[in-house]
Motif scaffolding. Structure first.
Motif, PDB file in Angstrom:
ATOM      1  N   VAL A 141       0.712  -1.372   0.282  1.00  0.00           N
ATOM      2  CA  VAL A 141      -0.134  -0.605  -0.049  1.00  0.00           C
ATOM      3  C   VAL A 141       0.672   1.384  -0.157  1.00  0.00           C
ATOM      4  N   ARG A 142       2.217   1.579  -0.420  1.00  0.00           N
ATOM      5  CA  ARG A 142       3.041   2.133  -0.591  1.00  0.00           C
ATOM      6  C   ARG A 142       3.077   3.069  -1.604  1.00  0.00           C
ATOM      7  N   THR A 143       3.618   4.425  -1.620  1.00  0.00           N
ATOM      8  CA  THR A 143       3.124   5.318  -2.555  1.00  0.00           C
ATOM      9  C   THR A 143       3.514   4.862  -3.771  1.00  0.00           C
ATOM     10  N   LEU A 144       2.949   4.977  -5.134  1.00  0.00           N
ATOM     11  CA  LEU A 144       3.477   4.619  -6.580  1.00  0.00           C
ATOM     12  C   LEU A 144       5.585   4.971  -6.666  1.00  0.00           C
ATOM     13  N   GLU A 145       5.580   5.448  -6.168  1.00  0.00           N
ATOM     14  CA  GLU A 145       7.012   6.152  -6.840  1.00  0.00           C
ATOM     15  C   GLU A 145       7.821   5.111  -5.428  1.00  0.00           C
ATOM     16  N   GLU A 146       7.533   4.589  -4.379  1.00  0.00           N
ATOM     17  CA  GLU A 146       8.095   3.980  -3.377  1.00  0.00           C
ATOM     18  C   GLU A 146       8.398   2.544  -4.124  1.00  0.00           C
ATOM     19  N   TYR A 147       7.373   2.199  -4.269  1.00  0.00           N
ATOM     20  CA  TYR A 147       6.396   0.507  -4.958  1.00  0.00           C
ATOM     21  C   TYR A 147       7.118   0.290  -6.101  1.00  0.00           C
ATOM     22  N   GLU A 148       7.804   1.505  -7.059  1.00  0.00           N
ATOM     23  CA  GLU A 148       8.438   1.444  -8.347  1.00  0.00           C
ATOM     24  C   GLU A 148       9.447   1.305  -8.244  1.00  0.00           C
ATOM     25  N   SER A 149      10.983   2.455  -6.928  1.00  0.00           N
ATOM     26  CA  SER A 149      11.825   2.063  -6.479  1.00  0.00           C
ATOM     27  C   SER A 149      12.083   0.830  -6.123  1.00  0.00           C
ATOM     28  N   ALA A 150      11.293  -0.123  -5.686  1.00  0.00           N
ATOM     29  CA  ALA A 150      11.748  -1.675  -5.374  1.00  0.00           C
ATOM     30  C   ALA A 150      10.507  -2.560  -4.159  1.00  0.00           C
ATOM     31  N   HIS A 151      10.351  -3.350  -5.249  1.00  0.00           N
ATOM     32  CA  HIS A 151       8.813  -4.233  -4.476  1.00  0.00           C
ATOM     33  C   HIS A 151       9.424  -5.737  -4.474  1.00  0.00           C
ATOM     34  N   ILE A 152       8.511  -6.216  -3.303  1.00  0.00           N
ATOM     35  CA  ILE A 152       8.354  -7.767  -3.822  1.00  0.00           C
ATOM     36  C   ILE A 152       7.693  -8.025  -5.012  1.00  0.00           C
ATOM     37  N   ALA A 153       7.969  -9.316  -5.774  1.00  0.00           N
ATOM     38  CA  ALA A 153       8.065  -9.772  -7.238  1.00  0.00           C
ATOM     39  C   ALA A 153       6.284  -9.875  -7.073  1.00  0.00           C
ATOM     40  N   GLN A 154       6.325 -10.481  -6.413  1.00  0.00           N
ATOM     41  CA  GLN A 154       4.697 -11.363  -6.319  1.00  0.00           C
ATOM     42  C   GLN A 154       3.718 -10.159  -5.463  1.00  0.00           C
ATOM     43  N   ARG A 181       0.680  -6.780  -4.656  1.00  0.00           N
ATOM     44  CA  ARG A 181       0.235  -6.573  -5.549  1.00  0.00           C
ATOM     45  C   ARG A 181       0.224  -4.807  -5.266  1.00  0.00           C
ATOM     46  N   HIS A 182       0.134  -4.414  -5.448  1.00  0.00           N
ATOM     47  CA  HIS A 182      -0.304  -2.897  -5.391  1.00  0.00           C
ATOM     48  C   HIS A 182      -1.346  -2.659  -5.249  1.00  0.00           C
ATOM     49  N   LEU A 183      -1.115  -1.104  -4.722  1.00  0.00           N
ATOM     50  CA  LEU A 183      -2.511  -0.715  -4.167  1.00  0.00           C
ATOM     51  C   LEU A 183      -2.328   0.373  -3.194  1.00  0.00           C
ATOM     52  N   TYR A 184      -2.114   1.552  -3.608  1.00  0.00           N
ATOM     53  CA  TYR A 184      -2.088   3.101  -2.796  1.00  0.00           C
ATOM     54  C   TYR A 184      -3.201   2.879  -1.325  1.00  0.00           C
ATOM     55  N   LEU A 185      -2.472   3.294  -0.656  1.00  0.00           N
ATOM     56  CA  LEU A 185      -3.687   3.260   0.480  1.00  0.00           C
ATOM     57  C   LEU A 185      -4.642   4.029   0.760  1.00  0.00           C
ATOM     58  N   GLY A 186      -4.268   5.453   0.186  1.00  0.00           N
ATOM     59  CA  GLY A 186      -5.604   6.369   0.105  1.00  0.00           C
ATOM     60  C   GLY A 186      -6.424   5.916   0.014  1.00  0.00           C
ATOM     61  N   HIS A 187      -6.207   5.360  -1.768  1.00  0.00           N
ATOM     62  CA  HIS A 187      -7.131   4.566  -2.624  1.00  0.00           C
ATOM     63  C   HIS A 187      -7.805   3.163  -2.798  1.00  0.00           C
ATOM     64  N   LEU A 188      -7.376   2.593  -1.418  1.00  0.00           N
ATOM     65  CA  LEU A 188      -8.183   1.289  -0.862  1.00  0.00           C
ATOM     66  C   LEU A 188      -9.335   1.300  -1.139  1.00  0.00           C
ATOM     67  N   PRO A 189      -9.636   2.262   0.080  1.00  0.00           N
ATOM     68  CA  PRO A 189     -11.267   2.058   0.245  1.00  0.00           C
ATOM     69  C   PRO A 189     -12.601   2.563  -1.046  1.00  0.00           C
ATOM     70  N   ASP A 190     -11.900   2.567  -2.215  1.00  0.00           N
ATOM     71  CA  ASP A 190     -12.882   3.083  -3.487  1.00  0.00           C
ATOM     72  C   ASP A 190     -12.755   2.013  -3.570  1.00  0.00           C
ATOM     73  N   GLN A 191     -11.757   1.079  -3.788  1.00  0.00           N
ATOM     74  CA  GLN A 191     -10.271  -0.387  -4.484  1.00  0.00           C
ATOM     75  C   GLN A 191     -10.434  -1.433  -4.260  1.00  0.00           C
ATOM     76  N   MET A 192     -11.402  -2.008  -2.734  1.00  0.00           N
ATOM     77  CA  MET A 192     -11.390  -2.598  -2.016  1.00  0.00           C
ATOM     78  C   MET A 192     -11.884  -3.747  -3.056  1.00  0.00           C
ATOM     79  N   ASP A 193     -13.219  -3.434  -3.260  1.00  0.00           N
ATOM     80  CA  ASP A 193     -13.680  -4.824  -4.142  1.00  0.00           C
ATOM     81  C   ASP A 193     -12.765  -5.573  -5.453  1.00  0.00           C
TER      82      ASP A 193
END
Length: 454
Positions: free
Chosen positions: A374-387, A389-401
């Motif tokens: 749930v990090r920012t896109l910039e954080e995710y693109e700088s390093a993430h675990i291959a497996q 799924r990215h979903l920014y925390l601020g957007h989570l309430p609207d994209q939970m489904d």
């Protein structure tokens, strides 16, 4: 002559007070104005001038409250009319004792952005400092995305403001911006809060770019705009008056439970470890240092709020932080804390936690679960675990489904704090198999596990 910097934690806001003799001016005041009144009282000075460098989007200004308390005049750039202030334009000067503040119109972040150049006329008319608002930061420059259809235009205005107006003031001029590191107004700010124009000219990465590249970079930048920005703009058009913090009721566990039953939203301000261990059911986790950046995404201004903290001494600071963001509807806080809640016999909820090592083992064992980053896109693109799924925390309430309810979900961020917020949000919406990876990316990388940028 005295120059005081006042820092508001959380939103990383910096305001300033200039005092000379019995006169004082405040630049970009915060909503809780006691600090300025106390400083003026201590120095035997009267606050006569209040300046806004632009209409702020990330906190409520205290200009009107200061004007009501002191009779000061309030000034704002002519590029944006606000009800409570007199417009100023390029070249206007204001005498604060022997201190002189001169107006520079420096649009780019907003159309109404101004900077204020300070001179000590006892010695010279030469500038010794400049207050740049959100135009130029230490290590970064202001964002230009508030006019989505005019990004290139605003990028050009920002470049010209910096290179044609600010930097020519001189390398030795001290720089005083309106924000420091941690602000949503820029991602590349230095941790220190002191610099000069010359140092920034030589070392600020954005100031090393040619004009076309600068404009292109600003036009393509990615920034999040929390919904509460619109509320801040609305409030700051008028600048609310008044000085008092909201009056909050101390509630016993039984009283607190009754308020929860009638619809009060519980904000748990404790650490992720404490929250996951035991919390009032249906609470929203918002650790104190995460709250300023995310409450505007997650909490309505209409909600009645109840606070949970295990440190009563921090309550006033928590209330001030909410007040600066326009949240006044805080009705109660739990006393003396969650230990009393548990001892009262009231039900409590928990969220399982997972270490980075245990997470890696699940990945290696190919277990079927969702790793939610749930990090920012910039954080995710700088390093993430291959497996992941990215979903920014601020957007989570609207994209939970978009998330499956038939699989375990492990929430993940930089340290486990935002992951705790995400886990609480999911649990509030009926996701039952949720875990928080404490330590998250920091722990994962410290253990030497591989990440990717692809």
């Amino acid at each position: 002559m005295i120059l005081e910097k006042i820092k508001s934690e959380g939103v990383a806001h910096l305001s300033y007070m200039i005092i000379d003799g019995n006169m004082a001016a405040v630049i970009d005041p915060r909503r809780d104005i006691d600090v300025y009144l106390d400083l003026a009282w201590q120095q035997g000075a009267n606050i006569s001038h209040v300046f806004e460098t632009h209409r702020n989007e990330d906190y409520v200004v205290g200009s009107q409250a200061l004007a009501q308390a002191t009779g000061a005049r309030v000034f704002h750039g002519q590029g944006g009319k606000v009800e409570h202030a007199e417009p100023v334009k390029e070249g206007q000067q204001f005498e604060i004792g022997k201190a002189r503040l001169s107006v520079l119109e420096t649009p780019g972040h907003t159309f109404d952005s101004i900077s204020l150049v300070l001179a000590d006329t006892t010695f010279s008319d030469d500038p010794i400092a400049v207050f740049t608002g959100d135009t130029l930061f230490i290590g970064d420059v202001g964002r230009t995305d508030f006019y989505p259809d005019r990004r290139e235009e605003m990028g050009a205005k920002l470049y010209d403001s910096i290179f044609n107006k600010l930097l020519p003031l001189g390398d030795g001029v001290q720089l005083y911006p309106a924000h420091g590191a941690g602000s949503v107004c820029g991602s590349g700010m230095a941790d220190r809060e002191f610099s000069t124009l010359g140092y920034e000219r030589r070392n600020n990465p954005m100031l090393q770019l040619e004009r076309d590249e600068f404009i292109k970079t600003k036009s393509e930048e990615h920034h999040y705009q929390p919904p509460y920005f619109r509320k801040m703009e609305e409030l700051n058009d008028k600048a609310p008056g008044g000085r008092a913090l909201p009056q909050v009721k101390a509630a016993s566990p039984q009283q607190f439970a009754e308020l929860v039953e009638t619809g009060m939203l519980v904000l748990d301000l404790r650490t992720p470890e404490a929250f996951c261990g035991a919390h009032v059911p249906q609470s929203l986790a918002l650790p104190s240092d995460v709250l300023p950046g995310y409450i505007g995404w997650l909490v309505s201004y209409d909600d009645e709020l109840g606070l949970v903290t295990d440190d009563p001494a921090s309550l006033e600071d928590e209330l001030r932080g909410l007040y600066r963001l326009g949240y006044e509807n805080v009705v109660a806080y739990l006393v003396p804390g969650t230990t009393a809640w548990e001892a009262s016999g009231e039900d409590y909820a928990t969220i399982p936690t997972l270490s980075a090592g245990a997470l890696k083992k699940r990945i290696d064992d190919r277990e079927d679960f969702v790793l939610l980053d749930v990090r920012t896109l910039e954080e995710y693109e700088s390093a993430h675990i291959a497996q992941a799924r990215h979903l920014y925390l601020g957007h989570l309430p609207d994209q939970m489904d978009e998330l499956p309810r038939d699989k375990p979900i492990v929430t993940f961020c930089g340290s486990g704090k935002r992951a705790a917020v995400a886990a609480a949000l999911l649990r509030r919406q009926g996701f039952s198999r949720v875990e928080n990876c404490l330590g998250s990316m920091s722990a994962y990388q410290n253990l030497g596990y591989a990440t990717t940028t692809e």
